[in-house]
Design a protein around this motif. Sequence first.
Motif, short mmCIF file in Angstrom:
data_model
loop_
_atom_site.label_atom_id
_atom_site.label_comp_id
_atom_site.label_asym_id
_atom_site.label_seq_id
_atom_site.Cartn_x
_atom_site.Cartn_y
_atom_site.Cartn_z
N THR A 157 0.82 -1.06 0.16
CA THR A 157 -0.01 -0.02 0.07
C THR A 157 0.96 1.14 0.10
O THR A 157 2.05 1.30 0.51
CB THR A 157 -1.11 0.14 1.26
N THR A 158 0.33 2.42 -0.71
CA THR A 158 1.06 3.63 -0.53
C THR A 158 0.01 4.65 -0.60
O THR A 158 -1.28 4.47 -0.85
CB THR A 158 1.62 3.49 -2.29
N PRO A 159 0.50 5.67 0.48
CA PRO A 159 -0.50 7.08 0.38
C PRO A 159 -0.76 7.64 -0.94
O PRO A 159 -2.07 8.17 -0.86
CB PRO A 159 0.20 7.71 1.43
N GLU A 160 0.06 7.49 -2.09
CA GLU A 160 -0.29 8.41 -3.24
C GLU A 160 -0.81 7.19 -3.92
O GLU A 160 -0.62 6.27 -4.29
CB GLU A 160 1.02 8.91 -3.70
N LYS A 161 -1.72 7.81 -5.08
CA LYS A 161 -1.96 7.23 -6.26
C LYS A 161 -1.06 6.84 -7.21
O LYS A 161 -0.31 7.61 -7.36
CB LYS A 161 -3.21 7.99 -6.93
N VAL A 162 -1.02 5.73 -7.42
CA VAL A 162 0.09 5.17 -8.57
C VAL A 162 -0.60 5.08 -9.84
O VAL A 162 -1.70 4.67 -10.00
CB VAL A 162 0.43 3.58 -8.03
N ASN A 163 0.12 5.78 -10.77
CA ASN A 163 -0.27 5.84 -12.00
C ASN A 163 0.09 4.82 -12.88
O ASN A 163 -0.70 4.35 -13.68
CB ASN A 163 0.19 7.09 -12.73
N MET A 164 1.24 4.19 -12.67
CA MET A 164 1.87 3.07 -13.41
C MET A 164 2.77 2.30 -12.86
O MET A 164 3.54 2.74 -11.88
CB MET A 164 2.52 3.64 -14.63
N ALA A 165 2.72 0.83 -12.93
CA ALA A 165 3.73 -0.08 -12.44
C ALA A 165 4.48 -1.02 -13.44
O ALA A 165 3.45 -1.40 -14.25
CB ALA A 165 3.08 -0.85 -11.27
N ILE A 166 5.53 -1.26 -13.41
CA ILE A 166 6.27 -1.97 -14.60
C ILE A 166 7.34 -2.82 -13.74
O ILE A 166 7.63 -2.74 -12.80
CB ILE A 166 6.96 -1.50 -15.82
N TRP A 167 7.45 -4.15 -14.21
CA TRP A 167 8.30 -5.09 -13.58
C TRP A 167 9.83 -4.75 -14.03
O TRP A 167 10.18 -4.33 -15.17
CB TRP A 167 7.89 -6.67 -14.16
N GLY A 168 10.63 -5.04 -13.08
CA GLY A 168 11.95 -4.61 -13.38
C GLY A 168 12.75 -5.89 -13.98
O GLY A 168 11.97 -6.92 -14.06
N PRO A 169 13.90 -5.92 -14.46
CA PRO A 169 14.53 -7.20 -14.92
C PRO A 169 14.77 -8.20 -13.72
O PRO A 169 14.81 -7.99 -12.92
CB PRO A 169 16.08 -6.69 -15.25
N GLY A 170 14.70 -9.52 -14.30
CA GLY A 170 14.69 -10.63 -13.31
C GLY A 170 13.25 -10.79 -12.53
O GLY A 170 13.23 -11.47 -11.68
N ASN A 171 12.17 -10.02 -12.81
CA ASN A 171 10.92 -9.93 -11.99
C ASN A 171 11.27 -9.86 -10.32
O ASN A 171 10.46 -10.41 -9.59
CB ASN A 171 10.54 -11.39 -12.12
N SER A 182 11.88 -7.14 -8.81
CA SER A 182 11.38 -5.69 -8.35
C SER A 182 10.27 -5.06 -9.30
O SER A 182 9.99 -5.44 -10.48
CB SER A 182 12.71 -4.59 -8.62
N ILE A 183 9.48 -4.03 -8.84
CA ILE A 183 8.57 -3.38 -9.25
C ILE A 183 8.71 -2.11 -9.45
O ILE A 183 8.85 -1.56 -8.45
CB ILE A 183 6.99 -3.86 -8.99
N TYR A 184 8.85 -1.24 -10.73
CA TYR A 184 8.89 0.32 -10.61
C TYR A 184 7.75 0.91 -10.70
O TYR A 184 6.94 0.17 -11.55
CB TYR A 184 10.01 0.45 -11.81
N PHE A 185 7.57 2.15 -9.91
CA PHE A 185 6.17 2.55 -10.06
C PHE A 185 6.36 4.12 -9.82
O PHE A 185 7.29 4.73 -9.31
CB PHE A 185 4.98 1.97 -8.98
N CYS A 186 5.34 4.67 -10.46
CA CYS A 186 5.31 6.35 -10.50
C CYS A 186 3.93 6.67 -9.79
O CYS A 186 3.13 6.00 -9.92
CB CYS A 186 5.52 6.83 -12.01
N VAL A 209 11.14 1.90 -6.27
CA VAL A 209 11.45 0.46 -6.82
C VAL A 209 10.79 -0.28 -5.47
O VAL A 209 11.43 -0.23 -4.26
CB VAL A 209 12.82 0.26 -6.87
N LEU A 210 10.20 -1.48 -5.83
CA LEU A 210 9.62 -2.18 -4.73
C LEU A 210 10.26 -3.45 -4.96
O LEU A 210 10.43 -4.25 -5.91
CB LEU A 210 8.11 -2.42 -5.04
N ASP A 211 10.79 -4.05 -3.71
CA ASP A 211 11.28 -5.25 -3.64
C ASP A 211 10.12 -6.44 -3.82
O ASP A 211 9.60 -6.46 -2.71
CB ASP A 211 12.30 -5.61 -2.42
N VAL A 212 10.20 -7.35 -4.64
CA VAL A 212 8.94 -8.22 -4.45
C VAL A 212 9.09 -9.28 -3.71
O VAL A 212 8.18 -9.47 -2.87
CB VAL A 212 8.89 -8.96 -6.23
N GLU A 213 10.30 -9.71 -3.22
CA GLU A 213 10.54 -10.81 -2.17
C GLU A 213 10.20 -9.99 -0.81
O GLU A 213 9.34 -10.90 -0.02
CB GLU A 213 11.98 -11.29 -2.23
#
Length: 190
Positions: free
Chosen positions: A60-74, A76-80, A88-92
């Motif tokens: 969860t995040t306090p701000e509205k997330v506009n887009m999220a994309i997977w990083g290399p190797g799956n 991490s997820i990068y989001f704006c 950058v979100l660590d998936v593990e």
Amino acid sequence: ALLKHPTPSRCVSWAHGDRMLATVTDKSMGKTPAINIFHIPEMGDIAENKCEYNPFMKFTTPEKVNMAIWGPGNDSIYFCSEDGSVAVLDVETGKEKCFSLPHEGYEARRISWDSDYCTMVTAGWDKTAKLLDARDVSIIKTYQNEFPVNDAFITNNSVMSHVVLGGGLDAQSITNVASHQNKFDIKFMH
């Protein structure tokens, strides 16, 4: 298969290999925005399966997330987000690894990778696109524009890479503006 969400989904992003899926839920109906990550069974299994799938992780995040994309190797997820941030979100672990404010005070609308996953470009309502280092989301270069940038991407060719910007006024404003003032332009920059 069914993936239920408490609010509308703003974005859906498949991981490389199509075995994980990230969805972004909106900030509405009193709910906090979230990035939900699902394990997806093989397509033959999912087509016949009538059960609900629950996310194995919810960030969860306090701000509205506009887009999220997977990083290399799956891993991490990068989001704006609407506050102009890129994270950058660590998936593990489910924790943020990096955070940057390339469009501070303005909305960061989109993010897009280069073909090597070394850099990414953001599109912002501050009339800029920012080239970011993928390792720490620090700003490498700023591309200035005279109108808000709705989307940006990096195109690679054998001679030179270009950053392509697209944008203009938001959709609710265009009916009140003459066609030569709406600034729906595409620009190639390097």
